[in-house]
Scaffold this motif. Sequence first.
Motif, PDB file in Angstrom:
ATOM      1  N   ALA A 123     -10.250 -10.506   1.108  1.00 55.09           N
ATOM      2  CA  ALA A 123     -10.173 -10.351   2.559  1.00 55.09           C
ATOM      3  C   ALA A 123      -9.928 -11.671   3.272  1.00 55.09           C
ATOM      4  CB  ALA A 123     -11.456  -9.713   3.091  1.00 55.09           C
TER       5      ALA A 123
ATOM      6  N   ALA B 111      -9.081   0.672  -4.535  1.00 55.69           N
ATOM      7  CA  ALA B 111     -10.153   0.384  -5.496  1.00 55.69           C
ATOM      8  C   ALA B 111     -10.464   1.616  -6.329  1.00 55.69           C
ATOM      9  CB  ALA B 111     -11.404  -0.081  -4.752  1.00 55.69           C
TER      10      ALA B 111
ATOM     11  N   ASP C  23       0.815  -1.212   0.000  1.00 56.47           N
ATOM     12  CA  ASP C  23       0.000   0.000   0.000  1.00 56.47           C
ATOM     13  C   ASP C  23       0.847   1.259   0.000  1.00 56.47           C
ATOM     14  OD1 ASP C  23      -0.134   0.648   3.347  1.00 56.47           O
ATOM     15  OD2 ASP C  23       0.216  -1.414   2.718  1.00 56.47           O
TER      16      ASP C  23
ATOM     17  N   THR D  89      -9.089   5.277  -1.834  1.00 54.75           N
ATOM     18  CA  THR D  89      -8.869   3.836  -1.711  1.00 54.75           C
ATOM     19  C   THR D  89      -8.082   3.311  -2.908  1.00 54.75           C
ATOM     20  OG1 THR D  89     -10.901   3.291  -2.913  1.00 54.75           O
ATOM     21  CG2 THR D  89     -11.063   3.574  -0.514  1.00 54.75           C
TER      22      THR D  89
ATOM     23  N   ASN E 230      -1.812  -5.129   0.991  1.00 52.47           N
ATOM     24  CA  ASN E 230      -2.153  -3.965   1.808  1.00 52.47           C
ATOM     25  C   ASN E 230      -2.147  -4.347   3.281  1.00 52.47           C
ATOM     26  OD1 ASN E 230      -3.107  -1.669   2.993  1.00 52.47           O
ATOM     27  ND2 ASN E 230      -5.011  -1.549   1.828  1.00 52.47           N
TER      28      ASN E 230
ATOM     29  N   ASP F 229      -6.251  -7.664   1.594  1.00 51.89           N
ATOM     30  CA  ASP F 229      -6.375  -6.999   2.885  1.00 51.89           C
ATOM     31  C   ASP F 229      -5.670  -7.892   3.908  1.00 51.89           C
ATOM     32  OD1 ASP F 229      -7.064  -5.589   5.119  1.00 51.89           O
ATOM     33  OD2 ASP F 229      -9.221  -5.837   4.913  1.00 51.89           O
TER      34      ASP F 229
ATOM     35  N   GLU G 247      -6.206  -6.556  -4.618  1.00 51.23           N
ATOM     36  CA  GLU G 247      -5.798  -6.021  -3.316  1.00 51.23           C
ATOM     37  C   GLU G 247      -6.066  -7.041  -2.221  1.00 51.23           C
ATOM     38  OE1 GLU G 247      -6.881  -2.434  -0.140  1.00 51.23           O
ATOM     39  OE2 GLU G 247      -7.959  -2.563  -2.050  1.00 51.23           O
TER      40      GLU G 247
ATOM     41  N   TYR H 206     -10.622  -4.716 -10.919  1.00 51.69           N
ATOM     42  CA  TYR H 206     -10.151  -4.715  -9.532  1.00 51.69           C
ATOM     43  C   TYR H 206     -10.869  -5.798  -8.740  1.00 51.69           C
ATOM     44  CZ  TYR H 206     -10.030  -3.271  -4.606  1.00 51.69           C
ATOM     45  OH  TYR H 206      -9.906  -3.253  -3.238  1.00 51.69           O
ATOM     46  N   ARG H 207     -10.155  -6.414  -7.820  1.00 47.40           N
ATOM     47  CA  ARG H 207     -10.749  -7.384  -6.918  1.00 47.40           C
ATOM     48  C   ARG H 207     -10.087  -7.248  -5.546  1.00 47.40           C
ATOM     49  NH1 ARG H 207     -13.084 -12.069  -8.587  1.00 47.40           N
ATOM     50  NH2 ARG H 207     -13.532 -10.808 -10.439  1.00 47.40           N
ATOM     51  N   GLN H 208     -10.883  -7.239  -4.495  1.00 43.15           N
ATOM     52  CA  GLN H 208     -10.338  -7.215  -3.133  1.00 43.15           C
ATOM     53  C   GLN H 208     -10.489  -8.585  -2.505  1.00 43.15           C
ATOM     54  OE1 GLN H 208     -12.325  -4.960   0.044  1.00 43.15           O
ATOM     55  NE2 GLN H 208     -10.309  -4.200   0.674  1.00 43.15           N
TER      56      GLN H 208
END
Length: 310
Positions: free
Chosen positions: A213, A199, A153, A197, A181, A243, A241, A209-211
């Motif tokens: 978690a 995103a 990040d 952000t 991140n 998390d 990304e 984009y894909r997060q």
Amino acid sequence: MTAAIAAPRAAGRGPASLADEDLDLLLLIRHFEQSLLDLFAQGKISGTTHSCLGQEYVPVAMRTLLRADDYVFSNHRGHGHYLARFDDPDGLLAEIMGRQGAVCHGVGGSQHIRRDSYLSTGVQGESLPVGVGAALHLKRAGRDSLAAVFIGDGTFGEGAVYEALNMAQLWQLPLLVIVENNHIAQSTPAAVNMAGTIAGRAAAFGIAYRQIATRDIGAIRAELAPLVRAVREQPRPAVVEFDTVRIGPHSKGDDTRDEESRESARAQDWRREYASAFGARFDQADARQRARVARIIREVEARPPARWEP
């Protein structure tokens, strides 16, 4: 590939299954990184070293999504990326300790490693422009390989990142940006150094984009496989990304976070989830990899110094 073995716990409460090779790799990286910090404290490593403690599951999850003919660009916190790419803890430790058998003859140290189509650097933001160049080459050559770039990040504070993202989208390049991140840039929390952000940054360029978690390796692979395939076949850039958390220091022993912040990070460590999910199987793999790393350290320490041979 080793068959996955189910975890003895209810669905939705942690990783459902995991192959032996993935569990072994997770724990190899964990013990390798912990040992580096111990060796540095003993004065046996010069310079610096940045561990990926807490983030090991990211390169392990990406291992089967990336192919041998892909380019992989790592960063200063890249030992896990290397070990997921190559089963070579001996060569990496020799590089860091400056002993014979080192990946780069001992001149790269902890951060600067080059092997085949893998490259790591300690210069923040450098890998993305280079990755764009590699992705452009792959597209022009008509190959379905991609360039994968691991960044953190904090790297979004570098202007070259935005220039690279702009070109990747403008030219529709097979570039996969993997953002780890961990919400802190050396000693500065992301909350006080990043407006908006990640995103939103991807959206500004129209980039997919894909997060992520979860820390469940199987779930990560299932979610990302279609996206990675699209990067190859269309081609197009994408940002993923993770998390995640950094449970160790920034480098060596310089963790400036307060104890509450460190405990919050430790509470999110994948190790707790996996130990609970896999029980005795986890304990056996943990002991096996701890012993393996200890053997490697003894053997590498006994080697003579590395010599540069141009």
